[in-house]
Enzyme design. Structure first.
Site, mmCIF file in Angstrom:
data_model
loop_
_atom_site.group_PDB
_atom_site.id
_atom_site.type_symbol
_atom_site.label_atom_id
_atom_site.label_comp_id
_atom_site.label_asym_id
_atom_site.label_seq_id
_atom_site.Cartn_x
_atom_site.Cartn_y
_atom_site.Cartn_z
ATOM 1 C CG HIS A 110 -1.993 -5.699 10.750
ATOM 2 N ND1 HIS A 110 -2.132 -6.913 10.126
ATOM 3 C CD2 HIS A 110 -1.357 -4.894 9.862
ATOM 4 C CE1 HIS A 110 -1.607 -6.852 8.918
ATOM 5 N NE2 HIS A 110 -1.135 -5.627 8.729
ATOM 6 C CG ASP A 112 -0.716 -1.636 7.006
ATOM 7 O OD1 ASP A 112 -0.910 -2.756 7.530
ATOM 8 O OD2 ASP A 112 -0.615 -1.456 5.785
ATOM 9 C CG HIS A 267 -4.984 -5.628 6.340
ATOM 10 N ND1 HIS A 267 -4.904 -4.332 6.817
ATOM 11 C CD2 HIS A 267 -3.727 -5.987 6.023
ATOM 12 C CE1 HIS A 267 -3.647 -3.931 6.779
ATOM 13 N NE2 HIS A 267 -2.902 -4.923 6.301
ATOM 14 N NE ARG A 282 1.827 -1.282 2.000
ATOM 15 C CZ ARG A 282 1.296 -1.284 3.208
ATOM 16 N NH1 ARG A 282 0.871 -2.408 3.737
ATOM 17 N NH2 ARG A 282 1.195 -0.173 3.909
HETATM 18 C C1 SIN Z 1 -0.239 -6.324 4.807
HETATM 19 O O1 SIN Z 1 -0.501 -6.668 5.944
HETATM 20 O O2 SIN Z 1 0.032 -5.156 4.517
HETATM 21 C C2 SIN Z 1 -0.196 -7.349 3.687
HETATM 22 C C3 SIN Z 1 -1.447 -8.073 3.486
HETATM 23 C C4 SIN Z 1 -1.229 -9.266 2.611
HETATM 24 O O3 SIN Z 1 -0.092 -9.750 2.463
HETATM 25 O O4 SIN Z 1 -2.202 -9.794 2.064
#
Ligand code: SIN
Length: 291
Positions: A110, A112, A267, A282
């Site tokens: 995905h 975000d 990702h 984050r």
């Molecule tokens: C996410 O999808 O924002 C997190 C990625 C992760 O947990 O490595």
């Protein structure tokens, strides 16, 4: 870009990660404010490589983390990602020892929050607590995926839009899930089911490079097509994301900052550490309306 192309006053070293994407940035202490030269060098590397890691950092305070991220755009709040207590601009990605696969966020490819009118430009994330093994994050370069399609398919997709929503994650369709994904409590009613149209192919506003902009988590269907009609083409496009030559896989370290372009990469989190804790923090950088 490599270190040789930087002006002599910039002591940054940039090493490419894979042939597809990503670079490691050395020679900057992210606890300090960035100079204009450092900021410019990071921006140029980010435009080109779409995924940057900064290994060998000391732990950043919440304020330092946010200040670093604000070099590249204002903070963007998201309606569903849990927050760090006392720091509403810091978002938490976590798995507890008791969490099972379905509860851990981000395991499907995905980008975000594409259910929003202006999804994030990027994310700056660092690990606070890691499992003894596993817990990597995989990335794929959506420009490269688009560039390897046949010209006729590129042309067709370039004229199309897609409908995005968060219904499967925290809207009506999420009620069918056996377990709910770990989300912020009290998500505002209706946000998960609101539909948003985006172009299927978007253009990088700084480099002009084009990238495919559909994803497994939020894209529901192509505009004017039913979900059933859309599924085979979407599935074909999604199947390309798993090609190792289009991506990079990141192993986390607590002394590393990572920054990804959320518009031109996707990702997925790899949940291979059941029974162990994982906590990352984050910040999210405000994106523009996709075009
Ligand atoms: C996410 O999808 O924002 C997190 C990625 C992760 O947990 O490595």
């Amino acid at each position: 870009m490599n270190a040789r192309t930087l002006p002599p006053e910039v002591s940054i070293r940039i090493e490419r990660m894979t042939g597809a994407m990503g670079a490691r940035v050395f020679g900057i202490d992210l606890r300090q404010p960035l100079t204009d030269e450092q900021r410019g060098a990071i921006q140029a590397a980010f435009d080109e490589h779409l995924l940057l890691t900064f290994p060998g950092q000391e732990a950043l305070s919440p304020e330092e983390h946010l200040r670093f991220s604000e070099n590249f755009g204002p903070h963007q709040d998201l309606p569903h990602i849990p927050l760090v207590d006392g720091y509403p601009q810091l978002q938490k990605v976590f798995a507890e020892t008791t969490h099972v696969k379905g509860q851990v966020a981000g395991q499907n490819w995905h980008s975000d929050s594409t259910f929003l009118p202006a999804p994030p430009l990027g994310v700056a994330m660092r690990a606070v607590e890691l499992p003894e093994y596993g817990g990597d994050t995989s990335f794929v370069n959506m420009c490269l995926v688009f560039e390897t399609l046949s010209p006729a398919l590129q042309q067709m997709l370039s004229g199309m839009k897609a409908v995005h929503s968060a219904t499967k994650l925290f809207g009506a369709a999420s009620k069918e899930r056996a377990v709910q994904v770990n989300m912020r409590e009290n998500i505002k009613e209706g946000v998960g089911d609101k539909e948003q149209l985006h172009p299927v192919v978007r253009t990088h506003p700084r480099t002009g490079r084009k990238g495919l902009f559909v994803n497994k988590v939020y894209t529901q269907r192509f505009e004017g097509w039913t979900a059933e009609e859309s599924a085979p083409l979407l599935q074909y496009l999604y199947s390309l994301f798993d090609k190792p030559e289009f991506g990079a896989r990141i192993s986390w370290h607590t002394n590393m900052m990572l920054m990804w372009d959320n518009r031109f990469t996707q990702h997925r989190a790899i949940f291979d550490y059941a029974g162990q804790r994982r906590l990352l923090v984050r910040t999210t950088i405000q994106g523009e309306t996709p075009a």
